[in-house]
Design a protein around this motif. Sequence first.
Motif, PDB file in Angstrom:
ATOM      1  N   VAL A 234       0.851  -1.183   0.000  1.00 23.46           N
ATOM      2  CA  VAL A 234       0.000   0.000   0.000  1.00 23.46           C
ATOM      3  C   VAL A 234       0.891   1.239   0.000  1.00 23.46           C
ATOM      4  CG1 VAL A 234      -1.853   1.236   1.174  1.00 23.46           C
ATOM      5  CG2 VAL A 234      -1.758  -1.269   1.285  1.00 23.46           C
ATOM      6  N   TYR A 235       0.616   2.135  -0.929  1.00 21.64           N
ATOM      7  CA  TYR A 235       1.378   3.376  -1.090  1.00 21.64           C
ATOM      8  C   TYR A 235       0.451   4.543  -0.766  1.00 21.64           C
ATOM      9  CZ  TYR A 235       4.349   0.160  -3.759  1.00 21.64           C
ATOM     10  OH  TYR A 235       5.119  -0.912  -4.155  1.00 21.64           O
ATOM     11  N   ILE A 236       0.845   5.377   0.183  1.00 24.33           N
ATOM     12  CA  ILE A 236      -0.022   6.432   0.690  1.00 24.33           C
ATOM     13  C   ILE A 236       0.659   7.787   0.532  1.00 24.33           C
ATOM     14  CG2 ILE A 236      -1.242   7.303   2.727  1.00 24.33           C
ATOM     15  CD1 ILE A 236      -1.261   4.440   3.797  1.00 24.33           C
ATOM     16  N   ASN A 237      -0.121   8.778   0.083  1.00 25.85           N
ATOM     17  CA  ASN A 237       0.316  10.173   0.010  1.00 25.85           C
ATOM     18  C   ASN A 237       1.583  10.336  -0.830  1.00 25.85           C
ATOM     19  OD1 ASN A 237      -1.873  10.724   1.675  1.00 25.85           O
ATOM     20  ND2 ASN A 237      -0.641  10.670   3.547  1.00 25.85           N
ATOM     21  N   LEU A 238       1.540   9.820  -2.051  1.00 25.39           N
ATOM     22  CA  LEU A 238       2.672   9.880  -2.959  1.00 25.39           C
ATOM     23  C   LEU A 238       2.771  11.253  -3.619  1.00 25.39           C
ATOM     24  CD1 LEU A 238       1.903   6.495  -4.750  1.00 25.39           C
ATOM     25  CD2 LEU A 238       3.709   6.854  -3.054  1.00 25.39           C
ATOM     26  N   ASP A 239       3.996  11.622  -4.029  1.00 22.50           N
ATOM     27  CA  ASP A 239       4.116  12.786  -4.891  1.00 22.50           C
ATOM     28  C   ASP A 239       3.880  12.329  -6.334  1.00 22.50           C
ATOM     29  OD1 ASP A 239       6.542  11.756  -5.982  1.00 22.50           O
ATOM     30  OD2 ASP A 239       7.747  12.826  -4.507  1.00 22.50           O
ATOM     31  N   GLU A 240       3.861  13.273  -7.266  1.00 23.95           N
ATOM     32  CA  GLU A 240       3.465  12.937  -8.634  1.00 23.95           C
ATOM     33  C   GLU A 240       4.424  11.946  -9.288  1.00 23.95           C
ATOM     34  OE1 GLU A 240       0.702  13.564 -10.357  1.00 23.95           O
ATOM     35  OE2 GLU A 240      -0.053  14.403  -8.485  1.00 23.95           O
ATOM     36  N   ALA A 241       5.726  12.085  -9.045  1.00 20.93           N
ATOM     37  CA  ALA A 241       6.696  11.164  -9.640  1.00 20.93           C
ATOM     38  C   ALA A 241       6.519   9.752  -9.092  1.00 20.93           C
ATOM     39  CB  ALA A 241       8.124  11.668  -9.383  1.00 20.93           C
ATOM     40  N   GLU A 242       6.304   9.645  -7.788  1.00 22.68           N
ATOM     41  CA  GLU A 242       6.097   8.323  -7.177  1.00 22.68           C
ATOM     42  C   GLU A 242       4.803   7.688  -7.691  1.00 22.68           C
ATOM     43  OE1 GLU A 242       8.187   9.019  -2.836  1.00 22.68           O
ATOM     44  OE2 GLU A 242       6.136   9.739  -3.184  1.00 22.68           O
ATOM     45  N   PRO A 325      -9.199   0.464   9.297  1.00 22.40           N
ATOM     46  CA  PRO A 325      -9.181   1.163   8.001  1.00 22.40           C
ATOM     47  C   PRO A 325      -7.817   1.785   7.739  1.00 22.40           C
ATOM     48  CG  PRO A 325     -10.398   2.433   9.643  1.00 22.40           C
ATOM     49  CD  PRO A 325     -10.145   1.091  10.249  1.00 22.40           C
ATOM     50  N   ILE A 326      -7.446   1.812   6.466  1.00 21.54           N
ATOM     51  CA  ILE A 326      -6.174   2.398   6.045  1.00 21.54           C
ATOM     52  C   ILE A 326      -6.465   3.801   5.514  1.00 21.54           C
ATOM     53  CG2 ILE A 326      -4.235   2.189   4.458  1.00 21.54           C
ATOM     54  CD1 ILE A 326      -4.575  -0.838   4.630  1.00 21.54           C
ATOM     55  N   ARG A 327      -6.035   4.799   6.233  1.00 16.40           N
ATOM     56  CA  ARG A 327      -6.397   6.179   5.932  1.00 16.40           C
ATOM     57  C   ARG A 327      -5.394   6.816   4.981  1.00 16.40           C
ATOM     58  NH1 ARG A 327      -9.889   7.540  10.360  1.00 16.40           N
ATOM     59  NH2 ARG A 327      -9.760   5.946  11.978  1.00 16.40           N
ATOM     60  N   PHE A 328      -5.886   7.730   4.185  1.00 16.66           N
ATOM     61  CA  PHE A 328      -5.017   8.512   3.307  1.00 16.66           C
ATOM     62  C   PHE A 328      -5.535   9.940   3.253  1.00 16.66           C
ATOM     63  CE2 PHE A 328      -8.233   6.325   0.810  1.00 16.66           C
ATOM     64  CZ  PHE A 328      -8.706   7.266  -0.086  1.00 16.66           C
ATOM     65  N   GLN A 329      -4.612  10.882   3.135  1.00 15.52           N
ATOM     66  CA  GLN A 329      -4.964  12.299   3.129  1.00 15.52           C
ATOM     67  C   GLN A 329      -4.838  12.927   1.745  1.00 15.52           C
ATOM     68  OE1 GLN A 329      -2.674  10.951   5.538  1.00 15.52           O
ATOM     69  NE2 GLN A 329      -4.553  10.596   6.696  1.00 15.52           N
ATOM     70  N   LYS A 330      -4.047  12.305   0.868  1.00 17.76           N
ATOM     71  CA  LYS A 330      -3.766  12.876  -0.448  1.00 17.76           C
ATOM     72  C   LYS A 330      -4.092  11.893  -1.570  1.00 17.76           C
ATOM     73  CE  LYS A 330       0.172  14.762  -3.061  1.00 17.76           C
ATOM     74  NZ  LYS A 330       1.627  15.060  -2.995  1.00 17.76           N
ATOM     75  N   ASN A 331      -3.613  10.667  -1.446  1.00 15.23           N
ATOM     76  CA  ASN A 331      -3.868   9.629  -2.445  1.00 15.23           C
ATOM     77  C   ASN A 331      -3.480   8.281  -1.886  1.00 15.23           C
ATOM     78  OD1 ASN A 331      -0.961   9.306  -2.887  1.00 15.23           O
ATOM     79  ND2 ASN A 331      -1.055  11.126  -4.189  1.00 15.23           N
ATOM     80  N   ILE A 332      -3.822   7.224  -2.636  1.00 16.20           N
ATOM     81  CA  ILE A 332      -3.490   5.862  -2.222  1.00 16.20           C
ATOM     82  C   ILE A 332      -3.439   4.961  -3.449  1.00 16.20           C
ATOM     83  CG2 ILE A 332      -5.907   5.248  -1.797  1.00 16.20           C
ATOM     84  CD1 ILE A 332      -4.955   3.443   0.496  1.00 16.20           C
TER      85      ILE A 332
END
Length: 379
Positions: A234-242, A325-332
Amino acid sequence: MFNLTRFWKTGAPCICLVFIAVLFGGCGRRDCKTFLPHYALALNETSHRASQVVGFKPGQRLVIADLRGPGVIRHIWLTTQAQDSQIYGKIVLRAFWDGEPHPSIEAPLGDFFGTGFGEERTVLSAAVEMIPSGPPGRAALTCRLPMPFEQARLELENQSDEEVPMFSIVNWSAVPRLPQGAGRLHAQWRRSGPVNRGQGHIALLAKGEGAYIGMVFSIHRLGEGAWVEGGDDVYINLDEAEWKAIETWDAAHLPADRRIPAGERSVANQPMGPVRPTLAGVGLEDYFGMSWGFRETCQGAYHGISLGPEDENRLTAYRFHLLDPIRFQKNIIVHMRNHGWDVQARADDIATVAFWYQNEPHLTFPELPAADTRLRPVE
């Protein structure tokens, strides 16, 4: 003394709103106090039902609920009586919240309710249920995930060649107002195949603020060897490149100084992807609450196997994060690695329904493939 019966009669009507508040309020937030009044207000809600029994023609889009809130859908029950043994793979469920033109829920009925491949098997989870009733095409389907809305439209699309009777019940509650930040339920069917060893399947791509709450996972083994290992990353709150690197599984989207060194392996001692996961998985069966392989069908409130691995090299398992629950603030991004055991080369056909809550707007889903394409094995 605590009285369970009394609690159920007096407390149960507010459990769903409290669940939503916990998911999106969080006692660590400064506005947590805004959720306290809604616990009491939920006792003053009014109950409503949209129910019907109708003929459901091929190609028809049938609206089973068109609601004005604020409100919360508490319970959905569906069944039909079809000759087509894969009817639940050919009827699509869609939900539209608050006047949005694109669905927030879009999935074949069978996959949404816990079993892939258009099959009918027993599913007894806290979120969804499927209970076969004699011949195929008659299973009872139940969903208990709370669905808050200001406006709601639920519809079914018959993508089969058969006219069938459709029975539906949608129980919902009108509330004075929804808790601030109450996310809308989302569910999306996605498929990848053939997925080669060392690659993977993206079950969820979401941007916004919310919480991932689970998955129904179906895999058709196309090669030799077990379908264990691999696992969830699970990848959370990535920047655009990631985000781009994970979406394409290509580290070239990252600057050279941010790429993972060649040969680095995951916590499961498998080849690392282009970005280190926020939450690293250790094995496919481990994510679904099993160990040392998928041995037999089993039913749990939060995880289980509905379609056994002995069934023509096919498997459906489910996992619900209702208590974690797996929370995210920006993206997931939820990525399922494909690895296997004691095999050098393999390829699999993977389809999932991911479930999550988020604040709107959401990413528009890609066009859902036609029923015959969805049910046909990849080559």
